[in-house]
Structure formats: C-alpha cells, structure tokens
Design a protein around this motif. Structure first.
Motif, PDB file in Angstrom:
ATOM      1  N   GLU A  59       0.846  -1.192   0.000  1.00  0.00           N
ATOM      2  CA  GLU A  59       0.000   0.000   0.000  1.00  0.00           C
ATOM      3  C   GLU A  59       0.879   1.239   0.000  1.00  0.00           C
ATOM      4  O   GLU A  59       1.947   1.258   0.613  1.00  0.00           O
ATOM      5  CB  GLU A  59      -0.911   0.022   1.232  1.00  0.00           C
ATOM      6  CG  GLU A  59      -1.861   1.213   1.273  1.00  0.00           C
ATOM      7  CD  GLU A  59      -2.831   1.184   2.456  1.00  0.00           C
ATOM      8  OE1 GLU A  59      -3.423   2.240   2.739  1.00  0.00           O
ATOM      9  OE2 GLU A  59      -2.981   0.118   3.084  1.00  0.00           O
ATOM     10  N   MET A  61       0.301   5.173   1.077  1.00  0.00           N
ATOM     11  CA  MET A  61      -0.633   6.058   1.766  1.00  0.00           C
ATOM     12  C   MET A  61      -0.426   7.503   1.308  1.00  0.00           C
ATOM     13  O   MET A  61       0.691   7.901   0.980  1.00  0.00           O
ATOM     14  CB  MET A  61      -0.443   5.927   3.276  1.00  0.00           C
ATOM     15  CG  MET A  61      -0.700   4.506   3.781  1.00  0.00           C
ATOM     16  SD  MET A  61      -0.163   4.201   5.484  1.00  0.00           S
ATOM     17  CE  MET A  61      -1.214   5.352   6.381  1.00  0.00           C
ATOM     18  N   PRO A  68      -3.847   3.131   7.514  1.00  0.00           N
ATOM     19  CA  PRO A  68      -3.792   2.457   6.209  1.00  0.00           C
ATOM     20  C   PRO A  68      -5.082   1.702   5.920  1.00  0.00           C
ATOM     21  O   PRO A  68      -5.916   1.489   6.809  1.00  0.00           O
ATOM     22  CB  PRO A  68      -2.621   1.491   6.375  1.00  0.00           C
ATOM     23  CG  PRO A  68      -2.645   1.153   7.842  1.00  0.00           C
ATOM     24  CD  PRO A  68      -3.070   2.420   8.542  1.00  0.00           C
ATOM     25  N   LYS A  69      -5.243   1.282   4.679  1.00  0.00           N
ATOM     26  CA  LYS A  69      -6.402   0.483   4.291  1.00  0.00           C
ATOM     27  C   LYS A  69      -6.269  -0.962   4.764  1.00  0.00           C
ATOM     28  O   LYS A  69      -7.268  -1.646   4.972  1.00  0.00           O
ATOM     29  CB  LYS A  69      -6.578   0.516   2.771  1.00  0.00           C
ATOM     30  CG  LYS A  69      -6.938   1.893   2.227  1.00  0.00           C
ATOM     31  CD  LYS A  69      -7.085   1.857   0.716  1.00  0.00           C
ATOM     32  CE  LYS A  69      -7.447   3.232   0.170  1.00  0.00           C
ATOM     33  NZ  LYS A  69      -7.568   3.225  -1.314  1.00  0.00           N
ATOM     34  N   VAL A  70      -5.035  -1.436   4.944  1.00  0.00           N
ATOM     35  CA  VAL A  70      -4.825  -2.850   5.263  1.00  0.00           C
ATOM     36  C   VAL A  70      -4.966  -3.161   6.744  1.00  0.00           C
ATOM     37  O   VAL A  70      -4.911  -4.322   7.145  1.00  0.00           O
ATOM     38  CB  VAL A  70      -3.447  -3.331   4.769  1.00  0.00           C
ATOM     39  CG1 VAL A  70      -3.388  -3.302   3.252  1.00  0.00           C
ATOM     40  CG2 VAL A  70      -2.324  -2.520   5.400  1.00  0.00           C
ATOM     41  N   THR A 248      -0.944  -6.504   9.852  1.00  0.00           N
ATOM     42  CA  THR A 248      -2.162  -6.006   9.214  1.00  0.00           C
ATOM     43  C   THR A 248      -3.358  -6.874   9.583  1.00  0.00           C
ATOM     44  O   THR A 248      -3.231  -7.894  10.270  1.00  0.00           O
ATOM     45  CB  THR A 248      -2.010  -5.982   7.683  1.00  0.00           C
ATOM     46  OG1 THR A 248      -2.147  -7.323   7.173  1.00  0.00           O
ATOM     47  CG2 THR A 248      -0.667  -5.397   7.264  1.00  0.00           C
ATOM     48  N   GLN A 250      -5.067  -8.225   7.170  1.00  0.00           N
ATOM     49  CA  GLN A 250      -5.245  -9.031   5.957  1.00  0.00           C
ATOM     50  C   GLN A 250      -4.686 -10.440   6.151  1.00  0.00           C
ATOM     51  O   GLN A 250      -3.657 -10.625   6.791  1.00  0.00           O
ATOM     52  CB  GLN A 250      -4.529  -8.350   4.776  1.00  0.00           C
ATOM     53  CG  GLN A 250      -4.905  -6.891   4.579  1.00  0.00           C
ATOM     54  CD  GLN A 250      -6.378  -6.690   4.369  1.00  0.00           C
ATOM     55  OE1 GLN A 250      -6.971  -7.320   3.489  1.00  0.00           O
ATOM     56  NE2 GLN A 250      -6.997  -5.819   5.162  1.00  0.00           N
TER      57      GLN A 250
END
Length: 255
Positions: A59, A61, A68-70, A248, A250
């Motif tokens: 990612e 940013m 973050p998105k993760v 993360t 994920q």
C-alpha cells in the motif's frame, strides 16, 4: 489463544510489547514501513517498482495519512519499534513516531518475508530464529539494485537455515507469496553475494545451526530501503526497526 492483530497492535501502542513480530498472529500479513517527506515519494515509488523483489508494495498512503487500508491501525504508534534516519544517517530507535510526525509524510507499506513463515512451519520446515527467540538475521549483499532518482544501492537479504532435504519445499512454498518477496534470491554459499560470516549479521541476530545439516537460504528483505537511505540522504526517513513489522488485518491467503 492466538491474539488478534488489533490486540497485538494495541500492546505495541501502549508499549507493553516491543519485541520482534516474527511468529505473531499466524496467517495474518505483516508489512515493512517506510515514511518519507512528499518531496522524495515519487523517487521512492519508482525505486520500489523497479525493485519489486526487495520492495513489493502492499500500500502507498497519501501525504499525512496515518491509518492504512490494510489495518485499523495508527502507523505512528502501532509498530513495536521504529528507526529514524536524518540526512542518510541512523540517529535513533523509538517506540512511536508521534513526536516527529509531519503532515507531508508519505508512507509506503512493503511486503515482508514473515508473511510466509507460517506456511513454512505448516509444511514442517523449522525456523531457527523463532525457536531461539531471536530476530531473523539479515545481511547487506553485493546484489545491485535498479536506481531510481536519489535511491540506489545493494540488496539486503534475510537468511533462514533450512534442513538440506527441505530446501526445495521451502522454495515452492515461498514462491507463492510474490507480495512478500517470493522465492529466494540466493541459496548456498554466502560469499557469492558478499556475505563473509553468517554469525555476524548486519541486522537482526545470529542463529545457531549445524552447517552440515542445513543450507543457508536467502530472501530479499524489506530492510533494503534502509540501506538505500544511507546513500540517498533524505532529510528524514522513518522505517520499522528490523524484525518489528506492522501486523495487518489481511490474511496471508490474500497475498
């Protein structure tokens, strides 16, 4: 009970836990962190794109962004340790970077070999650094990188001593994790890539093993940007401390 990534990150934020993230939150992806002023961000993005083996992007940013998105995390506090480089020199290691945060900072999250370690363990491949409770050993090499703007240098690798009969299996497993450095960059004689002594890593800690029974296997490492920073000399650059990653939300299977 296995702790959730959010619980582990909170233990980092409160500074209750400051150790290596190797072996934590199995099956969840971990990431290296590099934070730079926006003025250097384009050069670094090109550096990652031209060197995807040591710098696989998870990612990027936007300037000033801290979540973050993760992961539902604050990248200023939710890693166990950070390193700060000023004008290309390592100046300090800290437990959070809130005091030095700038609104023009751009953060890059880069894939980490810790992500595929659980897959190795699941297939019966031992990890000596985990058993010995050490930070995985990492080494500077003579493997050249593609230059991008101010960023250049040689690759940093992480080393895992793999039982001789399991080397091929380790290659097959790690090859599936392209966003986490993928297959090894070198197997066997460390001197061929400029490493003179496996008991004297440049980062992390040396591990004990019987050289007659194992083969040293080397993977590209996300510490590589720290090495590049020594030559690029940005006014400030912040990274994770070697072996101390962002965990993360994920799953490994997604990568």
């Amino acid at each position: 009970m296995v702790m959730k990534p959010s619980d582990i990150r909170m233990s980092f934020r409160t500074e209750e836990n400051t150790g290596t993230t190797s072996g934590m939150c199995e099956k969840y992806t971990q990431a290296n962190l590099v934070t730079l002023p926006k003025a250097y961000a384009f050069d670094f993005l090109l550096f990652c794109m031209r060197n995807p083996k040591p710098c696989p992007l998870v990612e990027v940013m936007e300037a000033g962004q801290t979540v973050p998105k993760v992961a539902e995390a604050d990248i200023r506090t939710d890693l166990p340790r950070y390193r700060i480089y000023r004008d290309g020199k390592f100046t300090e290691e800290v437990l959070n970077i809130s005091d030095v945060w700038q609104e023009d900072f751009v953060t890059f999250l880069i894939g980490c070999s810790f992500t595929f370690e659980q897959a190795l363990l699941d297939e019966g491949i031992p990890l000596f650094h985990q058993v010995q409770k050490k930070v995985v050993p990492m080494f500077d090499t003579t493997i050249p990188l593609e230059t991008a703007g101010i960023f250049k240098g040689n690759m940093v690798v992480s080393m895992r001593a793999v039982p001789n009969e399991l080397v091929q299996r380790a290659l097959s497993i790690s090859d599936r994790f392209e966003q986490s450095h993928g297959s090894p960059v070198h197997i066997g004689d460390p001197e061929e890539i400029g490493i003179t002594d496996l008991q004297k890593p440049d980062y992390g800690e040396a591990v004990d093993f019987d050289p007659a029974k194992v083969t040293p296997v080397f993977w590209a490492c996300g510490v590589t940007p720290q090495n590049a920073a020594l030559q690029a000399k940005p006014t400030i650059m912040i990274t994770h401390a070697p072996g101390h990653m962002l965990i993360t939300d994920q799953m490994d299977a997604n990568y």
